[in-house]
Write a protein that holds these residues in place. Structure first.
Motif, PDB file in Angstrom:
ATOM      1  N   ASP A 177      52.569 -17.837 -11.797  1.00  0.00           N
ATOM      2  CA  ASP A 177      51.919 -17.145 -10.675  1.00  0.00           C
ATOM      3  C   ASP A 177      51.430 -18.106  -9.596  1.00  0.00           C
ATOM      4  OD1 ASP A 177      52.356 -14.789 -11.969  1.00  0.00           O
ATOM      5  OD2 ASP A 177      50.407 -14.784 -12.968  1.00  0.00           O
ATOM      6  N   TYR A 178      51.261 -19.381  -9.953  1.00  0.00           N
ATOM      7  CA  TYR A 178      50.721 -20.336  -8.983  1.00  0.00           C
ATOM      8  C   TYR A 178      51.799 -20.960  -8.104  1.00  0.00           C
ATOM      9  CZ  TYR A 178      46.477 -20.111 -11.765  1.00  0.00           C
ATOM     10  OH  TYR A 178      45.356 -19.677 -12.420  1.00  0.00           O
ATOM     11  N   PHE A 179      53.053 -20.795  -8.475  1.00  0.00           N
ATOM     12  CA  PHE A 179      54.121 -21.483  -7.760  1.00  0.00           C
ATOM     13  C   PHE A 179      54.340 -20.915  -6.367  1.00  0.00           C
ATOM     14  CE2 PHE A 179      55.001 -23.290 -11.794  1.00  0.00           C
ATOM     15  CZ  PHE A 179      55.691 -24.447 -11.534  1.00  0.00           C
ATOM     16  N   PHE A 180      53.799 -19.757  -6.087  1.00  0.00           N
ATOM     17  CA  PHE A 180      54.042 -19.137  -4.793  1.00  0.00           C
ATOM     18  C   PHE A 180      53.120 -19.699  -3.711  1.00  0.00           C
ATOM     19  CE2 PHE A 180      55.409 -16.137  -8.009  1.00  0.00           C
ATOM     20  CZ  PHE A 180      56.673 -15.823  -7.562  1.00  0.00           C
ATOM     21  N   SER A 181      52.006 -20.291  -4.117  1.00  0.00           N
ATOM     22  CA  SER A 181      51.005 -20.660  -3.116  1.00  0.00           C
ATOM     23  C   SER A 181      50.628 -22.129  -3.139  1.00  0.00           C
ATOM     24  CB  SER A 181      49.746 -19.819  -3.312  1.00  0.00           C
ATOM     25  OG  SER A 181      49.258 -19.993  -4.639  1.00  0.00           O
ATOM     26  N   MET A 182      50.636 -22.747  -4.301  1.00  0.00           N
ATOM     27  CA  MET A 182      50.050 -24.075  -4.406  1.00  0.00           C
ATOM     28  C   MET A 182      51.050 -25.160  -4.022  1.00  0.00           C
ATOM     29  SD  MET A 182      47.748 -23.766  -7.816  1.00  0.00           S
ATOM     30  CE  MET A 182      47.012 -25.337  -7.473  1.00  0.00           C
ATOM     31  N   PHE A 183      50.585 -26.111  -3.247  1.00  0.00           N
ATOM     32  CA  PHE A 183      51.428 -27.229  -2.827  1.00  0.00           C
ATOM     33  C   PHE A 183      51.843 -28.080  -4.023  1.00  0.00           C
ATOM     34  CE2 PHE A 183      51.473 -31.771  -1.714  1.00  0.00           C
ATOM     35  CZ  PHE A 183      52.605 -31.788  -0.916  1.00  0.00           C
ATOM     36  N   ASP A 184      50.923 -28.259  -4.982  1.00  0.00           N
ATOM     37  CA  ASP A 184      51.232 -29.075  -6.153  1.00  0.00           C
ATOM     38  C   ASP A 184      52.431 -28.525  -6.915  1.00  0.00           C
ATOM     39  OD1 ASP A 184      49.138 -30.815  -5.724  1.00  0.00           O
ATOM     40  OD2 ASP A 184      47.705 -29.484  -6.688  1.00  0.00           O
ATOM     41  N   MET A 185      52.481 -27.221  -7.070  1.00  0.00           N
ATOM     42  CA  MET A 185      53.587 -26.634  -7.813  1.00  0.00           C
ATOM     43  C   MET A 185      54.900 -26.741  -7.044  1.00  0.00           C
ATOM     44  SD  MET A 185      52.765 -25.863 -10.751  1.00  0.00           S
ATOM     45  CE  MET A 185      51.338 -25.628 -11.773  1.00  0.00           C
ATOM     46  N   GLN A 186      54.831 -26.690  -5.728  1.00  0.00           N
ATOM     47  CA  GLN A 186      56.045 -26.894  -4.940  1.00  0.00           C
ATOM     48  C   GLN A 186      56.590 -28.309  -5.145  1.00  0.00           C
ATOM     49  OE1 GLN A 186      57.588 -24.513  -3.190  1.00  0.00           O
ATOM     50  NE2 GLN A 186      56.031 -23.037  -3.787  1.00  0.00           N
ATOM     51  N   VAL A 187      55.678 -29.271  -5.239  1.00  0.00           N
ATOM     52  CA  VAL A 187      56.109 -30.649  -5.503  1.00  0.00           C
ATOM     53  C   VAL A 187      56.764 -30.746  -6.873  1.00  0.00           C
ATOM     54  CG1 VAL A 187      55.277 -33.012  -5.872  1.00  0.00           C
ATOM     55  CG2 VAL A 187      54.394 -31.657  -3.977  1.00  0.00           C
ATOM     56  N   ILE A 188      56.170 -30.090  -7.875  1.00  0.00           N
ATOM     57  CA  ILE A 188      56.727 -30.139  -9.230  1.00  0.00           C
ATOM     58  C   ILE A 188      58.109 -29.492  -9.271  1.00  0.00           C
ATOM     59  CG2 ILE A 188      56.404 -29.237 -11.568  1.00  0.00           C
ATOM     60  CD1 ILE A 188      53.367 -29.641 -11.053  1.00  0.00           C
ATOM     61  N   VAL A 189      58.275 -28.363  -8.581  1.00  0.00           N
ATOM     62  CA  VAL A 189      59.596 -27.722  -8.524  1.00  0.00           C
ATOM     63  C   VAL A 189      60.611 -28.658  -7.880  1.00  0.00           C
ATOM     64  CG1 VAL A 189      60.891 -25.835  -7.477  1.00  0.00           C
ATOM     65  CG2 VAL A 189      58.716 -25.375  -8.553  1.00  0.00           C
ATOM     66  N   SER A 190      60.204 -29.353  -6.816  1.00  0.00           N
ATOM     67  CA  SER A 190      61.117 -30.287  -6.157  1.00  0.00           C
ATOM     68  C   SER A 190      61.560 -31.387  -7.110  1.00  0.00           C
ATOM     69  CB  SER A 190      60.428 -30.911  -4.936  1.00  0.00           C
ATOM     70  OG  SER A 190      59.925 -29.919  -4.080  1.00  0.00           O
ATOM     71  N   LEU A 191      60.633 -31.924  -7.882  1.00  0.00           N
ATOM     72  CA  LEU A 191      60.974 -32.988  -8.833  1.00  0.00           C
ATOM     73  C   LEU A 191      61.909 -32.474  -9.933  1.00  0.00           C
ATOM     74  CD1 LEU A 191      57.415 -34.573  -9.172  1.00  0.00           C
ATOM     75  CD2 LEU A 191      59.380 -35.585  -8.043  1.00  0.00           C
ATOM     76  N   ILE A 192      61.632 -31.264 -10.436  1.00  0.00           N
ATOM     77  CA  ILE A 192      62.484 -30.703 -11.501  1.00  0.00           C
ATOM     78  C   ILE A 192      63.888 -30.420 -10.972  1.00  0.00           C
ATOM     79  CG2 ILE A 192      62.770 -28.728 -13.041  1.00  0.00           C
ATOM     80  CD1 ILE A 192      60.643 -30.676 -13.960  1.00  0.00           C
TER      81      ILE A 192
END
Length: 578
Positions: free
Chosen positions: A174-189
């Motif tokens: 649920d946090y991946f839609f808003s948080m910048f940190d999760m966007q960074v993690i998705v980019s790395l994955i």
């Protein structure tokens, strides 16, 4: 007898478990059930390090397929690797690889995913350098360095998730839609998955890894290691779609599919053709995954694993009987000598092309119809269908070189399908390469997709496959590719045939030049000024000083007399001047 028992016992154990796990996975799919196991290993600064396992229909079915293919590959290796003095080591490496793959498949936790990911990279390196020659070492180093990029990215994502209190990404959907940190993690994955699945610009390691033994290629480079990135992105799919990376992955997947299809039409190494074919299918999986169809990508991953493993086993049988020659120009009329292997080879090639009612047809035809229905732009549409035509072209080119024409090998050689172990491994995969697609389509999609297309789009897939196969046959028959390659279009042929110069970039720009810069800097600084003014300079200064003093002791009185006369002459001259 001892060696045979190891292979046979491994085959029985893996095959039995694959059947049981597949039935459990289908049961979980029908009742929509998952088992989630989690226990805490230790707690560090309020971050709990958990060992987490997830058993749902997707992980169980994938594990069963890995075990099924690996069981037949190990049984096949009993004959293929019979002359190897280290058969035990080979079997243990393969079993370690399967164990690492299990960790990756059943882990929803980035820490345990890294454990499986590192195991895959290390064991893959050991298997690629198995034959211990310079080519194998170079290929193994390229494979290891390319996959280390993914390791580093997963490590950075683990460090980034430290502030969230855990590394279980399922909790943070649920946090991946808003948080910048999760966007960074998705980019790395996403970037880590690109390295493992050999997407552009990391594509050059997959054909280089064909230096491994052919059973390893059948297991590692068709169904397990190369699909690890795809499987990871299937798990991360809700985050991938919500981020902006889906469009990027769509373009990269389509370009990888297009590039490898072109390269396979210029290649003459049998295993590299099949490796480029694997790369093309990985691009197809990545692109359809980024369009928002994870189940469809997983369906194609499973069917592709079945017919591609069979294709590698047949290629290994050809190579084994041809005295380890891999050039398709040495082949010809092999169907007269090895009819069983030729039948399996052609069935798997036709399944790869998407011929109706073979396993590849059910996934590829569905993917292309979804692409036609989805309304993406003309570039994506063109790349999908043109790459499908290229698949048929290199498949029929391979079929022509190996089955038609004259027998181009040594005239005194003789070979046949007499090996029981090799034949059993191929026949076991032949049945699932024919029936596996329809069976999986009933299991994974119990309710059929409703795809309504006009007639010209509905038949376009079959038309492209037939046209591509016919063009591949004509080009091979008339020798147009060699004529154009040598006379008129050499720069273009060099560009397409060398995977858009990616092997040169990977070895030169990524490996050679950084190492050269490091050598020059160490030569200039460590061996240069710092060494001259540091330890080596002081050593030289003291040695010279001691030699000078020692010279005074060693010289005789004649020298002292000459020095006395010299200094007296200097003093008298100075006195006279003043």
């Amino acid at each position: 007898m001892k060696l045979m028992s190891i292979c046979v016992l491994s085959f029985i154990f893996l095959f039995s478990f694959s059947v049981v796990i597949f039935l459990i996975g289908v049961y979980y799919l029908f009742i929509d059930y998952s088992v989630y196991i989690e226990w805490e290993l230790f707690c560090l600064n309020s971050s709990s390090v958990m060992m987490t396992l997830i058993f749902d229909w997707m992980s169980l079915i994938f594990i069963s397929f890995v075990m099924f293919i690996s069981s037949l590959v190990i049984y096949y290796s009993e004959d293929y690797m019979s002359s190897d003095l280290n058969m035990n080591r080979f079997i243990m490496l393969v079993l370690m690889f399967i164990l690492s793959m299990f960790f990756l498949i059943i882990s929803p936790n980035l820490v345990s995913i890294l454990l499986g990911w590192d195991g895959l990279g290390l064991v893959s390196y050991c298997l690629v350098i198995y034959y211990q020659n310079v080519k194998s070492y170079n290929a193994g180093m390229l494979t290891a360095l390319s996959n280390r990029v993914g390791d580093v990215l997963i490590l950075i994502s683990i460090a980034w998730m430290l502030s969230f209190g855990g590394w279980n990404y399922i909790y943070y959907y649920d946090y991946f839609f808003s948080m910048f940190d999760m966007q960074v993690i998705v980019s790395l994955i996403v970037l880590a998955a690109m390295t493992s699945s050999a997407q552009i610009p990391f594509s050059s390691w997959l054909p280089a890894a064909m230096a491994a033994p052919t059973p390893v290629s059948a297991l590692v480079h068709s169904s397990t290691l190369v699909t690890a990135g795809v499987y990871l992105l299937i798990r991360f799919n809700p985050m991938l779609i919500s981020s902006g990376w889906s469009y990027f992955m769509l373009i990269v997947g389509c370009l990888t599919m297009f590039m490898s299809g072109l390269g396979a039409n210029y290649e003459f190494d049998l295993k590299k053709i099949i490796a480029l074919s694997t790369l093309s299918q990985l691009g197809l999986m990545m692109s359809i995954l980024s369009m928002g169809y994870p189940n469809l990508a997983f369906f194609h991953l499973l069917t592709h694993a079945l017919f591609k493993a069979l294709l590698f086993l047949c290629a290994g049988s050809f190579i084994h009987n041809l005295g380890d020659f891999q050039d398709i120009r040495f082949m010809g009329s092999i169907i007269n000598y090895m009819p069983l292997t030729s039948v399996c080879f052609n069935v798997s090639s036709l399944s790869l092309c998407g011929m109706p009612f073979l396993s590849g047809f059910y996934s590829k035809d569905l993917i292309l119809e979804v692409v036609s229905l989805d309304g993406f732009n003309l570039l994506i549409f063109f790349l999908y269908f043109f790459s499908t035509g290229l698949t048929a072209m290199y498949s029929f080119r391979l079929f022509y070189y190996s089955m038609f024409g004259d027998y181009n090998f040594f005239s005194s050689s003789y070979f046949d399908d007499s090996s029981y172990f090799i034949s059993f491994g191929m026949i076991g995969l032949l049945f699932v390469a024919v029936f596996g697609g329809s069976m999986l389509s009933w299991v994974i999609f119990p309710l059929p997709y409703t795809i309504v297309l006009p007639l010209y789009l509905k038949v376009l897939t079959m038309f492209v496959v037939l046209l591509g196969g016919y063009l591949g046959y004509l080009i091979s028959l008339m020798g147009i590719s060699s004529l154009l390659g040598t006379l008129f279009m050499y720069p273009l042929t060099l560009f397409f045939g060398s995977m858009w110069f990616m092997p040169f970039l990977s070895t030169s720009w990524v490996s050679y030049y950084p190492i050269s810069i490091g050598y020059l800097s160490s030569k200039s600084f460590d061996y240069g000024w710092s060494e001259l003014l540091g330890g080596q300079g002081l050593y030289s200064l003291f040695i010279g000083f001691l030699q000078y003093i020692q010279g005074w002791y060693d010289l005789n009185y004649k020298v002292y007399l000459l020095l006395f006369i010299y200094w007296m002459f200097i003093l008298i001259s100075m006195f006279l001047v003043f």
